[in-house]
Design an enzyme around this catalytic site. Structure first.
Site, mmCIF file in Angstrom:
data_model
loop_
_atom_site.group_PDB
_atom_site.id
_atom_site.type_symbol
_atom_site.label_atom_id
_atom_site.label_comp_id
_atom_site.label_asym_id
_atom_site.label_seq_id
_atom_site.Cartn_x
_atom_site.Cartn_y
_atom_site.Cartn_z
ATOM 1 N N GLU A 81 0.809 -1.214 0.000
ATOM 2 C CA GLU A 81 0.000 0.000 0.000
ATOM 3 C C GLU A 81 0.848 1.273 0.000
ATOM 4 O O GLU A 81 0.427 2.292 -0.544
ATOM 5 C CB GLU A 81 -0.927 0.016 1.226
ATOM 6 N N ASP B 256 -8.664 6.907 -8.084
ATOM 7 C CA ASP B 256 -9.336 5.625 -8.287
ATOM 8 C C ASP B 256 -10.855 5.729 -8.173
ATOM 9 O O ASP B 256 -11.558 4.727 -8.158
ATOM 10 C CB ASP B 256 -8.832 4.593 -7.277
ATOM 11 N N THR C 122 -7.828 8.786 -0.125
ATOM 12 C CA THR C 122 -7.353 7.549 0.502
ATOM 13 C C THR C 122 -6.373 7.960 1.578
ATOM 14 O O THR C 122 -5.490 8.788 1.336
ATOM 15 C CB THR C 122 -6.660 6.643 -0.529
#
Length: 406
Positions: free
Chosen positions: A190, A208, A213
Site C-alpha cells: 500500500e 481511483d 485515501t
C-alpha cells in the site's frame, strides 16, 4: 481499504494398527511426550475454555472439545521439526471418535494416514504407529455420540528433537509479533514501505474514484470507512480537529467528490495524526472492519497464519460485500475449485485457489491490475510451504524487494 498499489514504487511408511485400550497391554515407553505444550490448531472449539491447547497441556482435568453435532472435525499439533513417530495416545472424554484417522505431515497441508479405525469406543486409545512428520493430526469422520469430539490429552511419542519450534511457529495472526508482520506486508504493497506506523498521517486522492485515501489501511472518503473512522474518533474525543468535517464526509460518501473537504481537510488530517487518540481510532477501525472479520473467517476455514494474512490483505483491498470482486466474492469463487481445511481440503490447494480468485478480481479493475502483491509476495510464501508465516520472509512488490528477518 479498498486500496490501490502505492504510487511510484515499490513415502510414507506402512502404518501399524495395533491398539492398546485401557486395561490392555502397555506399549513400550518411547520417550517424553513430544506434543506437550506445543502449538495446536483445530477445526473448531465448543467454547474458549475448551480450546485445542487444553489437549496438550499435560493436565488430565482439562480438555479440547469441538463444536457439537458436526463431522468432520480435527485437531493437529506442531512438533516443531520432522519427527519419527512411534506412538500416539488419545485420552477421550465421553464425546469420542468412532471413526477417525491419525495423520502426519511435513508441511501441515499434505497428510499421510498412519492409523485408521471405524470402531473406536472411547476411553484411552494408545496406538502403535510408524510414520514421521512435523505435524500430527487426529481427523474424526464419525462421532461416537451426538455431541462433538473431545480429548483430555493428545500425546505423541517417538524420536523427536528437543529443539523448540521456530519463532512464532503455529501462532495465529492475532499474536502480536505475527500481527506486526501482517501490517508490514500490507504496508509494502500500500505504501512501498515496511514502516506502517508512518502512514497514520498519509492522505491523497490517488485517482481511483474513491475520493481521498488515507491512513494505515487506506480509509476512503468515498467508501464509508473514512466516515466511520472520523465518527469513532469523535466518539473518543469530541471537538477534535476533524469533527467539523463530518457533515461533508456524509455528503461525499459514495462518490469521489472533495466538496467541503479540500486542502483544509488534508492539513487537519496531518494535524490529527499527531494525536494518539486518532492513531488509536485508526487501529480500532482497521481491526473492526478488516482485521477481525478476516481472521474470524480464516480460523473458521481452518487456515494458519499465511491464509489468515491472505484473507486480511484481500479484504483491505477489496472490502467486504456481496460483489464478485469483494472479499466474500473472492472466497466464494475459490470454494468452487477447492475446499479449505475445515471442510477436509488441502490447505495449499485451497490457498492456491483463493489467490487465483484474488488475481481474477484484481484484473477486473485497471487500478488493481498489477498483481505482484499476490504473485511475488503471497505465492512466494505458499511455494515455500511457509503456512505459519515465519521469518525470515523475502518478497517483492511492484519490483521493490523487502525482507523481514525476525
Amino acid at each position: 481499504m479498498h486500496g490501490l498499489p502505492a504510487l511510484g514504487s515499490a513415502a510414507s511408511r506402512k502404518p501399524l494398527t495395533d491398539v492398546w485400550d485401557t486395561g490392555g497391554t502397555t506399549p513400550p515407553d518411547d520417550s517424553s511426550n513430544l506434543a506437550l505444550n506445543r502449538a495446536v490448531r483445530t477445526s473448531s472449539t465448543e467454547s474458549s475454555g475448551l480450546a485445542g491447547d487444553k489437549a496438550v497441556d499435560g493436565d488430565p482435568a482439562t480438555r479440547w472439545a469441538s463444536k457439537e453435532g458436526s463431522d468432520p472435525q480435527w485437531i493437529s499439533v506442531d512438533l516443531g521439526a520432522d519427527t519419527d513417530i512411534s506412538r500416539v495416545k488419545l485420552t477421550w472424554e465421553a464425546a469420542y471418535g468412532k471413526a477417525y484417522t491419525v495423520q502426519t505431515s511435513q508441511d501441515g497441508s499434505t497428510w499421510q494416514t498412519v492409523y485408521s479405525t471405524t470402531s473406536g469406543n472411547g476411553g484411552t486409545d494408545d496406538l502403535s504407529v510408524s510414520g514421521h512428520g512435523r505435524y500430527v493430526r487426529v481427523y474424526g469422520t464419525k462421532r461416537g455420540t451426538s455431541y462433538g469430539y473431545s480429548l483430555y490429552e493428545f500425546e505423541v511419542y517417538g524420536k523427536g528433537s528437543a529443539t523448540p519450534p521456530p519463532s512464532n511457529s503455529g501462532k495465529d495472526l492475532d499474536d502480536p509479533a505475527k500481527k506486526e508482520i501482517a501490517m508490514e506486508l500490507v504496508s509494502s504493497a500500500e505504501n512501498s514501505s515496511l514502516d506502517w506506523k508512518a502512514q497514520y498521517t498519509y492522505i491523497e486522492d490517488i485517482g481511483d474514484g474513491r475520493g481521498y485515501t488515507a491512513g494505515i489501511v487506506g480509509f476512503c472518503s468515498g467508501t464509508g470507512d473514512m466516515l466511520d473512522l472520523v465518527e469513532h474518533y469523535t466518539d473518543l474525543k469530541s471537538g477534535n480537529v476533524l469533527a467539523k468535517y463530518l457533515p461533508a464526509l456524509r455528503k461525499v460518501n459514495g462518490s469521489d467528490s472533495h466538496a467541503g473537504l479540500g486542502d483544509a481537510f488534508v492539513r487537519d488530517w496531518h494535524k490529527a495524526a499527531d494525536d494518539a487518540v486518532f492513531r488509536r481510532a485508526q487501529d480500532d477501525e482497521r481491526d473492526r472492519v478488516y482485521f477481525n472479520p478476516a481472521l474470524k473467517q480464516a480460523k473458521a476455514d481452518g487456515l494458519r497464519a499465511l491464509g489468515q494474512f491472505a484473507y486480511y490483505d484481500a479484504i483491505v483491498m477489496h472490502g467486504p460485500g456481496d460483489e464478485a470482486t469483494s472479499f466474500d466474492g473472492i472466497r466464494k469463487r475459490a470454494l468452487r475449485s477447492a475446499k479449505p481445511p475445515a471442510q477436509g481440503g488441502d490447505e495449499v490447494k485451497y490457498l492456491d485457489a483463493f489467490l487465483d480468485a484474488r488475481v481474477w478480481a484484481m484484473k477486473q479493475e485497471e487500478a488493481h491490475s498489477d498483481t505482484s502483491r499476490v504473485d511475488t509476495e503471497q505465492r512466494v510464501f505458499l511455494r515455500d510451504h511457509n503456512l505459519d508465516l515465519n521469518p525470515p520472509l523475502r518478497w517483492k512488490v511492484y519490483g521493490d524487494s523487502y525482507e523481514i528477518d525476525g
